[in-house]
Write an enzyme that holds these catalytic residues in place. Structure first.
Site, PDB file in Angstrom:
ATOM      1  N   GLU A  28       0.856  -1.184   0.000  1.00  0.00           N
ATOM      2  CA  GLU A  28       0.000   0.000   0.000  1.00  0.00           C
ATOM      3  C   GLU A  28       0.891   1.233   0.000  1.00  0.00           C
ATOM      4  O   GLU A  28       1.717   1.419   0.899  1.00  0.00           O
ATOM      5  CB  GLU A  28      -0.925   0.028   1.217  1.00  0.00           C
ATOM      6  CG  GLU A  28      -1.865   1.234   1.188  1.00  0.00           C
ATOM      7  CD  GLU A  28      -2.732   1.358   2.426  1.00  0.00           C
ATOM      8  OE1 GLU A  28      -3.563   2.288   2.457  1.00  0.00           O
ATOM      9  OE2 GLU A  28      -2.574   0.557   3.365  1.00  0.00           O
ATOM     10  N   GLU A  53       4.828   5.254   3.468  1.00  0.00           N
ATOM     11  CA  GLU A  53       4.220   6.559   3.721  1.00  0.00           C
ATOM     12  C   GLU A  53       5.331   7.583   3.995  1.00  0.00           C
ATOM     13  O   GLU A  53       6.268   7.306   4.754  1.00  0.00           O
ATOM     14  CB  GLU A  53       3.276   6.470   4.926  1.00  0.00           C
ATOM     15  CG  GLU A  53       2.727   7.776   5.449  1.00  0.00           C
ATOM     16  CD  GLU A  53       1.902   8.521   4.428  1.00  0.00           C
ATOM     17  OE1 GLU A  53       2.272   9.684   4.134  1.00  0.00           O
ATOM     18  OE2 GLU A  53       0.911   7.962   3.925  1.00  0.00           O
ATOM     19  N   ASP A 103      -1.374  12.037  -4.075  1.00  0.00           N
ATOM     20  CA  ASP A 103      -1.222  13.468  -4.350  1.00  0.00           C
ATOM     21  C   ASP A 103      -1.275  13.674  -5.862  1.00  0.00           C
ATOM     22  O   ASP A 103      -0.456  13.131  -6.602  1.00  0.00           O
ATOM     23  CB  ASP A 103       0.118  13.962  -3.803  1.00  0.00           C
ATOM     24  CG  ASP A 103       0.219  15.485  -3.786  1.00  0.00           C
ATOM     25  OD1 ASP A 103      -0.409  16.136  -4.654  1.00  0.00           O
ATOM     26  OD2 ASP A 103       0.927  16.019  -2.924  1.00  0.00           O
ATOM     27  N   LYS A 107      -0.547  21.144 -10.583  1.00  0.00           N
ATOM     28  CA  LYS A 107       0.117  22.159 -11.398  1.00  0.00           C
ATOM     29  C   LYS A 107       1.005  21.502 -12.458  1.00  0.00           C
ATOM     30  O   LYS A 107       1.678  20.519 -12.191  1.00  0.00           O
ATOM     31  CB  LYS A 107       0.949  23.081 -10.515  1.00  0.00           C
ATOM     32  CG  LYS A 107       0.115  23.932  -9.561  1.00  0.00           C
ATOM     33  CD  LYS A 107       0.983  24.865  -8.743  1.00  0.00           C
ATOM     34  CE  LYS A 107       0.131  25.715  -7.809  1.00  0.00           C
ATOM     35  NZ  LYS A 107       0.964  26.624  -6.980  1.00  0.00           N
ATOM     36  N   ASP A 139     -10.142  11.074  -6.271  1.00  0.00           N
ATOM     37  CA  ASP A 139     -11.220  12.020  -6.548  1.00  0.00           C
ATOM     38  C   ASP A 139     -10.811  13.023  -7.615  1.00  0.00           C
ATOM     39  O   ASP A 139     -11.592  13.905  -7.962  1.00  0.00           O
ATOM     40  CB  ASP A 139     -11.583  12.782  -5.267  1.00  0.00           C
ATOM     41  CG  ASP A 139     -10.437  13.667  -4.802  1.00  0.00           C
ATOM     42  OD1 ASP A 139      -9.332  13.110  -4.566  1.00  0.00           O
ATOM     43  OD2 ASP A 139     -10.602  14.895  -4.701  1.00  0.00           O
TER      44      ASP A 139
END
Length: 311
Positions: A28, A53, A103, A107, A139
């Site tokens: 993950e 992470e 993330d 831009k 999303d």
């Protein structure tokens, strides 16, 4: 439960080295506070789950959650997902990779930082087993379309757009974005072929230092500018004087790995030692060795002479 690459006895490690057992391996990338990770581990107790992470605070929260819930089939790595994939995952060993709400780097100038690019998909194919897959939930529609195009360009995956599994909508960000009324996108990238380019683990060395003959300089002035090292760059950020010599705060960036470390220039019984401090237990990589070599070159310009070179 926490994976510390610098302390691993074997490099790269075997699955049994990390988990103490064999089983289906799942990676993950970006596990956040660990709530999805914990639920996944409880739903599939025979799976061995490796989480990566970059946020130290998130790693701590996830670690506490797993300890509190008594979950033993998860290992956490504080660092970049591609580093874990390259160095902690044996070739063709992964059953699944899960990427929830990465993330999107929206831009244009930042898009090179996106995880799900063609190069990543190609390298991932060397670590996925036959029929292994990557599950993406996001999303951000533009990033979703971008990831689909990048994967399809490799011709190494069968790509299926589906509704997100219910469990993937119970992550921290999913719950947040549901309240905001956002739409979710989900895809499954199943390996059908493998990239022929090898992707060996990063090479690690036991030491990186040199012994020099001469007098310890009164001052050590290093330019704060990027120095090209094998596979990346190093920057000498700050020099501090100690009782035995100098400490050099150094930043080293290599592929999938960024390290902050201390280099030392100090007196020893055999001369002047210049090399990596044990502080922080950094990985001694080609880039770190290159940083030490650059430091030694500066000392040679000051008139010191190398008598032993272990860089």
């Amino acid at each position: 439960m926490l994976v510390r690459p610098a302390s691993l006895a074997t490099w790269p490690p075997r699955i049994h080295d990390l988990f103490g057992q064999e089983g289906p391996l799942v990676l993950e990338v970006g596990f956040g506070d660990g709530r999805f990770t914990a639920e996944l581990a409880q739903a599939h107790p025979h799976w061995l789950i490796l989480g990566a992470e970059v946020s130290a605070a998130s790693v701590l929260r996830a670690y506490r959650r797993l300890r509190r819930e008594g979950i033993g089939n998860v290992r956490l790595y504080h660092g970049q997902g591609p580093f874990a994939l390259r160095n902690l995952v044996p070739p063709r060993s992964l059953r699944r990779v899960i990427v929830n709400f990465p993330d999107p780097w929206p831009k244009k100038r930042h898009q090179k930082k996106r995880l799900l690019q063609e190069g990543f998909f190609r390298r991932l194919s060397t670590r996925l087993g036959e029929g292994g897959d990557l599950l993406l939930t996001t999303d951000h529609e533009e990033y979703f379309r971008f990831a689909l195009e990048e994967a399809e360009r490799t011709r190494l995956y069968r790509v299926e757009v589906k509704d997100p599994p219910e469990a993937h909508l119970r992550t921290k960000y999913a719950l947040k974005w549901q309240e905001a009324g956002r739409t979710f996108f989900h895809a499954v990238f199943t390996k059908v072929a493998e990239d022929p380019m090898p992707w060996p683990p990063i090479r690690r060395y036991p030491v990186a230092h040199a012994l020099l003959k001469g007098n310890l300089p009164e001052k050590l002035v290093l330019v704060k500018a990027p120095v090209v090292v094998p596979g990346g760059v190093a920057v000498f950020l700050e020099v501090a004087r100690g009782e035995e010599g100098f400490y050099v705060l150094t930043h080293v960036e290599e592929e999938d790995l960024t390290q902050g470390l201390l280099l030392e220039v100090r007196k020893s019984t055999k001369g002047i030692y210049a090399g990596v401090s044990r502080f922080g237990s950094p990985l001694i990589t080609d880039g770190v060795r290159g940083a030490v070599q650059a430091l030694v070159r500066e000392l040679e310009r000051m008139g010191l002479e190398v008598v032993q070179d272990h860089t």
